[in-house]
Design an enzyme around this catalytic site. Structure first.
Site: not given
Length: 430
Positions: A203, A207
């Protein structure tokens, strides 16, 4: 009166429901700031009968999200389905192909397909917005793309995953091990039933690749992000870091230079003098270093219905105002195709923790491997036996090239003296 901006909403989960509630609660204020009203016209979700706490009958219901773009009254599609491919990507391509603007909170899709979608948006002269894809309600993309647009950004780094930060700061406060805190985080809803996406750094890597592209004017390169999560951080590592004047944080770090684009997600020791050391719980925080503006710190809630919905609606307000601009702060064809940087010559201090068999000569073996690889040891600590009977040895190095540390660990690979894989954490300079 100016016509409302009419939107279709794909996905009515936590964030989608938050968008509807935010528009209901702050609609008048939003209309004044946007110059016109923003109205949900059509929606699509998996379960039509689910009670979401608001009246669905005022919206057109469309079973297949890909069909939203065919609705004659739609200006913008908001994609909140999730996933890097599948229905989300099909909807994104269809939306831009139909000449409609797209707003998404889908970090995975943007990390994998952002360049393709940016080119499609620019060709169709419509907007592609994804503020909510990074750090929830924290306006870091807007800050980099607009507020810091005149600066050369030297580096961008930060705490990009709230689940990991919650676990690490809880371990720090209570002295408990990773597995115990993970179970608690799952019970509280901070971690998924399968937490791999978060705790293995994926994750945060999604980003980071988005931030790096905007910060450095580079083509997105998610495949080049080296990601290591927090699965193997022990309570003993947290305690050792505290004794040395540090806190353990999972950081995404990126910089660009003449030798390529560096992107890494990895646990770090952060000195107490650094603002990131004091970010606790599920908060996200991003630091950008600009050559004229200096250090910028963006901090706030990185997830949740309110913060993420706030970022989605902020993108809709921009579109209502006619503020489009290239998704990555410059035209997609102007983004540099930068190679991945060779990390071997990156110099820094390092924390190395070993679980070793309690026998004579183990420390000498580790020290010899460090010596032969050219790694200078600043300090060495040995702690008592763990529940499994292994002894913990922690080393802090002087500033050395990463290649030397890699070489030392290779020398120790497979040694019968090691009872487990070593933990390697980089130390952030004060």
């Amino acid at each position: 009166m100016t016509k409302p901006l009419r939107i279709a909403l794909a996905g009515l989960g936590t964030v989608g429901g938050g968008v509807v509630r935010l528009l209901d609660a702050n609609g008048e204020l939003i209309a004044r700031r946007a110059g016109r009203a923003i109205e949900v016209v059509a929606v699509s979700a998996r379960d039509r009968g689910k009670d979401r706490g608001f009246d669905l009958s005022r919206f057109a219901w469309i079973d297949d999200p890909a069909e939203l773009v065919r609705h004659p009254d739609i200006d913008v599609v908001v994609e909140l389905v999730g996933g890097s491919d599948g229905p989300a990507l099909a909807l994104a391509r269809a939306t831009l192909g139909a000449g409609k603007s797209l707003v998404t909170a889908n970090k995975a899709m943007i990390a994998h397909h952002g360049l393709e979608l940016a080119r499609a948006a620019e060709a169709a002269q419509v907007a592609l917005k994804f503020e909510a894809a990074v750090a929830g309600g924290v306006p870091v993309i807007k800050g980099l793309r607009e507020g810091a647009a005149a600066n050369v950004i030297g580096s961008v780094y930060g705490i990009l995953n709230g689940t990991c930060n919650f676990i690490l700061s809880k371990m720090e406060a209570e002295g408990r091990d990773f597995a115990d805190i993970l179970s608690e985080a799952q019970a509280l809803g901070y971690a998924e039933a399968d937490p791999s996406f978060d705790i293995d750094g994926v994750d945060a890597a999604h980003k980071l690749s988005i931030l790096a592209s905007i910060a450095f004017g580079a083509q997105p390169a998610f495949g080049d992000v080296a990601a290591t999560g927090i699965r193997h951080v022990m309570a003993a590592d947290i305690a050792e870091a505290a004794a040395l004047g540090y806190r353990v944080r999972l950081l995404g770090v990126a910089d660009a230079g003449p030798h390529g684009l560096f992107q890494r997600v990895h646990p770090h020791l952060v000195p107490l003098s650094h603002p990131l050391a004091h970010v606790v719980g599920s908060t996200n925080a991003v630091v950008a270093e600009g050559n004229f503006v200096g250090r910028l710190l963006f901090q706030g809630a990185g997830a949740g219905d309110g913060p993420t919905a706030s970022a989605v609606v902020a993108d809709l307000i921009d579109i209502a105002r006619g503020e489009f601009g290239p998704p990555y702060a410059m035209p997609a064809d102007a983004l540099a195709d930068q190679p991945a940087a060779d990390t071997g010559e990156r110099r820094g201090r390092h924390y190395l923790r070993f679980e070793v068999v309690d026998k004579v000569g183990v420390l000498a073996e580790i020290a010899a491997a460090m010596r032969d690889a050219g790694v200078s040891i600043e300090s060495l600590m040995q702690r008592g036996a763990t529940a499994g009977g292994a002894v913990l040895v922690a080393i802090v190095t002087h500033e050395v090239p990463e290649r030397s540390v890699t070489h030392a660990l290779e020398k120790l690979r497979g040694s019968p003296s090691l009872a487990g894989a070593p933990m390697w954490m980089h130390i952030v300079a004060g």
